[in-house]
Design a protein around this motif. Structure first.
Motif, PDB file in Angstrom:
ATOM      1  N   SER A  74       0.842  -1.228  -0.147  1.00  0.00           N
ATOM      2  CA  SER A  74       0.035   0.029  -0.023  1.00  0.00           C
ATOM      3  C   SER A  74       0.822   1.335   0.084  1.00  0.00           C
ATOM      4  O   SER A  74       1.952   1.232   0.147  1.00  0.00           O
ATOM      5  CB  SER A  74      -0.845  -0.021   1.170  1.00  0.00           C
ATOM      6  OG  SER A  74      -0.166   0.310   2.345  1.00  0.00           O
ATOM      7  N   VAL A  75       0.268   2.427  -0.164  1.00  0.00           N
ATOM      8  CA  VAL A  75       0.875   3.646  -0.250  1.00  0.00           C
ATOM      9  C   VAL A  75       1.542   3.671   1.067  1.00  0.00           C
ATOM     10  O   VAL A  75       2.847   4.266   1.359  1.00  0.00           O
ATOM     11  CB  VAL A  75       0.073   4.679  -0.787  1.00  0.00           C
ATOM     12  CG1 VAL A  75       0.735   6.080  -0.309  1.00  0.00           C
ATOM     13  CG2 VAL A  75      -0.034   4.868  -2.277  1.00  0.00           C
ATOM     14  N   VAL A  76       0.668   3.748   2.173  1.00  0.00           N
ATOM     15  CA  VAL A  76       1.284   4.090   3.777  1.00  0.00           C
ATOM     16  C   VAL A  76       2.376   2.844   3.760  1.00  0.00           C
ATOM     17  O   VAL A  76       3.248   3.313   4.425  1.00  0.00           O
ATOM     18  CB  VAL A  76       0.177   4.003   4.583  1.00  0.00           C
ATOM     19  CG1 VAL A  76       0.794   3.649   5.931  1.00  0.00           C
ATOM     20  CG2 VAL A  76      -0.896   4.875   4.361  1.00  0.00           C
ATOM     21  N   GLU A  77       2.404   1.625   3.391  1.00  0.00           N
ATOM     22  CA  GLU A  77       3.330   0.721   3.622  1.00  0.00           C
ATOM     23  C   GLU A  77       4.739   1.213   3.016  1.00  0.00           C
ATOM     24  O   GLU A  77       5.761   1.444   3.764  1.00  0.00           O
ATOM     25  CB  GLU A  77       2.969  -0.585   3.175  1.00  0.00           C
ATOM     26  CG  GLU A  77       1.910  -1.396   4.084  1.00  0.00           C
ATOM     27  CD  GLU A  77       1.407  -2.532   3.249  1.00  0.00           C
ATOM     28  OE1 GLU A  77       0.864  -3.242   4.116  1.00  0.00           O
ATOM     29  OE2 GLU A  77       1.583  -2.788   2.038  1.00  0.00           O
ATOM     30  N   ARG A  78       4.638   1.771   1.823  1.00  0.00           N
ATOM     31  CA  ARG A  78       5.603   2.032   0.946  1.00  0.00           C
ATOM     32  C   ARG A  78       6.284   3.367   1.708  1.00  0.00           C
ATOM     33  O   ARG A  78       7.832   3.451   1.752  1.00  0.00           O
ATOM     34  CB  ARG A  78       5.444   2.184  -0.456  1.00  0.00           C
ATOM     35  CG  ARG A  78       5.255   1.127  -1.268  1.00  0.00           C
ATOM     36  CD  ARG A  78       4.936   1.142  -2.571  1.00  0.00           C
ATOM     37  NE  ARG A  78       3.532   1.590  -2.577  1.00  0.00           N
ATOM     38  CZ  ARG A  78       2.981   1.933  -3.801  1.00  0.00           C
ATOM     39  NH1 ARG A  78       3.739   2.298  -4.697  1.00  0.00           N
ATOM     40  NH2 ARG A  78       1.629   2.442  -3.876  1.00  0.00           N
ATOM     41  N   VAL A  79       5.574   4.405   1.848  1.00  0.00           N
ATOM     42  CA  VAL A  79       6.155   5.470   2.525  1.00  0.00           C
ATOM     43  C   VAL A  79       6.798   5.055   3.750  1.00  0.00           C
ATOM     44  O   VAL A  79       7.915   5.796   4.143  1.00  0.00           O
ATOM     45  CB  VAL A  79       5.049   6.649   2.589  1.00  0.00           C
ATOM     46  CG1 VAL A  79       5.413   7.644   3.349  1.00  0.00           C
ATOM     47  CG2 VAL A  79       4.665   7.062   1.303  1.00  0.00           C
ATOM     48  N   THR A  80       6.213   4.403   4.585  1.00  0.00           N
ATOM     49  CA  THR A  80       6.853   3.886   5.940  1.00  0.00           C
ATOM     50  C   THR A  80       8.108   2.992   5.756  1.00  0.00           C
ATOM     51  O   THR A  80       8.910   3.394   6.635  1.00  0.00           O
ATOM     52  CB  THR A  80       5.823   2.904   6.649  1.00  0.00           C
ATOM     53  OG1 THR A  80       4.494   3.454   6.964  1.00  0.00           O
ATOM     54  CG2 THR A  80       6.115   2.257   7.970  1.00  0.00           C
ATOM     55  N   VAL A  81       8.241   2.358   4.658  1.00  0.00           N
ATOM     56  CA  VAL A  81       9.425   1.652   4.572  1.00  0.00           C
ATOM     57  C   VAL A  81      10.583   2.735   4.163  1.00  0.00           C
ATOM     58  O   VAL A  81      11.834   2.739   4.732  1.00  0.00           O
ATOM     59  CB  VAL A  81       9.416   0.875   3.467  1.00  0.00           C
ATOM     60  CG1 VAL A  81      10.608   0.249   2.830  1.00  0.00           C
ATOM     61  CG2 VAL A  81       8.747  -0.526   3.908  1.00  0.00           C
ATOM     62  N   TYR A  82      10.077   3.798   3.325  1.00  0.00           N
ATOM     63  CA  TYR A  82      10.986   5.018   2.974  1.00  0.00           C
ATOM     64  C   TYR A  82      11.583   5.541   4.285  1.00  0.00           C
ATOM     65  O   TYR A  82      12.626   5.862   4.669  1.00  0.00           O
ATOM     66  CB  TYR A  82      10.585   5.906   2.107  1.00  0.00           C
ATOM     67  CG  TYR A  82      11.254   7.079   1.886  1.00  0.00           C
ATOM     68  CD1 TYR A  82      12.603   7.061   1.086  1.00  0.00           C
ATOM     69  CD2 TYR A  82      10.940   8.147   2.145  1.00  0.00           C
ATOM     70  CE1 TYR A  82      13.073   8.129   1.053  1.00  0.00           C
ATOM     71  CE2 TYR A  82      11.643   9.436   2.222  1.00  0.00           C
ATOM     72  CZ  TYR A  82      12.720   9.533   1.476  1.00  0.00           C
ATOM     73  OH  TYR A  82      13.689  10.471   1.403  1.00  0.00           O
ATOM     74  N   LEU A  83      10.502   5.849   5.204  1.00  0.00           N
ATOM     75  CA  LEU A  83      10.847   6.846   6.219  1.00  0.00           C
ATOM     76  C   LEU A  83      11.600   6.155   7.241  1.00  0.00           C
ATOM     77  O   LEU A  83      12.477   6.775   8.066  1.00  0.00           O
ATOM     78  CB  LEU A  83       9.458   7.449   6.719  1.00  0.00           C
ATOM     79  CG  LEU A  83       8.953   8.519   6.124  1.00  0.00           C
ATOM     80  CD1 LEU A  83       7.385   8.927   6.681  1.00  0.00           C
ATOM     81  CD2 LEU A  83       9.501   9.780   5.663  1.00  0.00           C
ATOM     82  N   ARG A  84      11.304   4.734   7.484  1.00  0.00           N
ATOM     83  CA  ARG A  84      12.018   4.091   8.477  1.00  0.00           C
ATOM     84  C   ARG A  84      13.357   3.402   8.160  1.00  0.00           C
ATOM     85  O   ARG A  84      13.835   2.835   8.839  1.00  0.00           O
ATOM     86  CB  ARG A  84      10.971   3.045   9.083  1.00  0.00           C
ATOM     87  CG  ARG A  84       9.865   3.975   9.893  1.00  0.00           C
ATOM     88  CD  ARG A  84       9.558   2.921  10.830  1.00  0.00           C
ATOM     89  NE  ARG A  84       8.268   3.699  11.760  1.00  0.00           N
ATOM     90  CZ  ARG A  84       7.164   3.184  12.117  1.00  0.00           C
ATOM     91  NH1 ARG A  84       6.815   1.867  11.933  1.00  0.00           N
ATOM     92  NH2 ARG A  84       6.487   3.786  13.063  1.00  0.00           N
ATOM     93  N   ARG A  85      13.496   3.455   6.809  1.00  0.00           N
ATOM     94  CA  ARG A  85      14.918   2.886   6.287  1.00  0.00           C
ATOM     95  C   ARG A  85      16.092   3.017   7.249  1.00  0.00           C
ATOM     96  O   ARG A  85      16.088   4.416   7.828  1.00  0.00           O
ATOM     97  CB  ARG A  85      15.197   3.092   5.097  1.00  0.00           C
ATOM     98  CG  ARG A  85      15.692   4.399   4.673  1.00  0.00           C
ATOM     99  CD  ARG A  85      16.297   4.350   3.307  1.00  0.00           C
ATOM    100  NE  ARG A  85      16.774   5.887   2.876  1.00  0.00           N
ATOM    101  CZ  ARG A  85      16.427   6.011   1.735  1.00  0.00           C
ATOM    102  NH1 ARG A  85      16.049   5.248   0.757  1.00  0.00           N
ATOM    103  NH2 ARG A  85      16.922   7.503   1.459  1.00  0.00           N
ATOM    104  N   LEU A 182      -0.484   9.941   8.858  1.00  0.00           N
ATOM    105  CA  LEU A 182      -0.926   9.420   7.816  1.00  0.00           C
ATOM    106  C   LEU A 182      -2.008   7.945   8.171  1.00  0.00           C
ATOM    107  O   LEU A 182      -2.176   7.150   7.261  1.00  0.00           O
ATOM    108  CB  LEU A 182       0.260   8.860   6.990  1.00  0.00           C
ATOM    109  CG  LEU A 182       0.927   9.663   6.338  1.00  0.00           C
ATOM    110  CD1 LEU A 182       2.182   9.117   5.551  1.00  0.00           C
ATOM    111  CD2 LEU A 182       0.233  10.688   5.211  1.00  0.00           C
ATOM    112  N   ALA A 183      -2.198   7.938   9.435  1.00  0.00           N
ATOM    113  CA  ALA A 183      -3.089   6.702   9.761  1.00  0.00           C
ATOM    114  C   ALA A 183      -4.070   6.597   8.966  1.00  0.00           C
ATOM    115  O   ALA A 183      -4.699   7.528   8.461  1.00  0.00           O
ATOM    116  CB  ALA A 183      -3.504   6.969  11.373  1.00  0.00           C
ATOM    117  N   THR A 184      -4.313   5.346   8.547  1.00  0.00           N
ATOM    118  CA  THR A 184      -5.284   5.116   7.448  1.00  0.00           C
ATOM    119  C   THR A 184      -6.922   5.637   8.043  1.00  0.00           C
ATOM    120  O   THR A 184      -7.315   5.507   9.094  1.00  0.00           O
ATOM    121  CB  THR A 184      -5.445   3.519   7.287  1.00  0.00           C
ATOM    122  OG1 THR A 184      -5.861   2.750   8.473  1.00  0.00           O
ATOM    123  CG2 THR A 184      -4.320   2.972   6.359  1.00  0.00           C
TER     124      THR A 184
END
Length: 187
Positions: A74-85, A182-184
């Protein structure tokens, strides 16, 4: 790695560690193991070498981010991966740190890769957030561009706060706070 590549990579490291003013030609030559003749054979001067190094840093960050943004999920999952890398938080962003360097910002050529990288990052995040809003994953009232700008600001500000505190935990808290925004949406 040939001498030109060693010069670029050494300059990238030094710019990240010391900034533009603190990166002398002598330091570049010492770190790269290349002599003055080699340096000036490949580059007209420090500015041209710094531009190559800065452009390489921006390209590498862009490629890594795009790989995360284009991954499944999902978008939130992808953004989360980016922010938390994983990042070297206490060193800061290799491009963002140079946005605080007055000599880089005063030189239109050196400023250009910084501007382009942050413009791309903000635009790409806005695109993703727009997709999430359209798909119903994010609130319909979410402003993708404003939210993307805020996310980039959280990252860059998180680096500064973490460096000031001497703790990567501050950065992690900033990212957690941004992700909370960004909480769903509830169905």
């Amino acid at each position: 790695m040939d001498k030109r590549e060693r010069l670029i990579e050494s300059t990238r490291e030094l710019l990240w560690e010391r900034g533009y003013v603190g990166t002398s030609p002598k330091a570049i030559q010492e770190r790269s193991g290349a002599g003055q003749g080699s340096m000036y054979h490949h580059f007209q001067g420090k500015s041209e070498l710094a531009l190559a190094a800065l452009a390489r840093s921006a390209d590498d960050l862009r490629a890594r981010a795009e790989a995360e943004f284009s991954a499944p999920g999902s978008v939130v999952e992808r953004v989360t991966v980016y922010l938390r890398r994983e990042r070297d938080v206490l060193k800061g962003c290799p491009v963002g740190r140079l946005a605080q360097d007055p000599d880089v910002m005063a030189d239109a050529d050196l400023r250009k890769p910084v501007e382009e990288f942050f413009g791309w990052l903000t635009g790409r995040l806005a695109e993703l957030l727009g997709e999430g809003r359209t798909a119903g994953e994010l609130d319909a009232e979410l402003d993708p561009l404003a939210t993307a700008t805020a996310l980039v600001a959280v990252l860059q500000g998180g680096y500064i706060l973490a460096r000031a505190a001497g703790s990567p935990e501050v950065f992690a808290k900033a990212v957690d706070g941004a992700l909370g925004l960004l909480a769903t949406k509830e169905t």
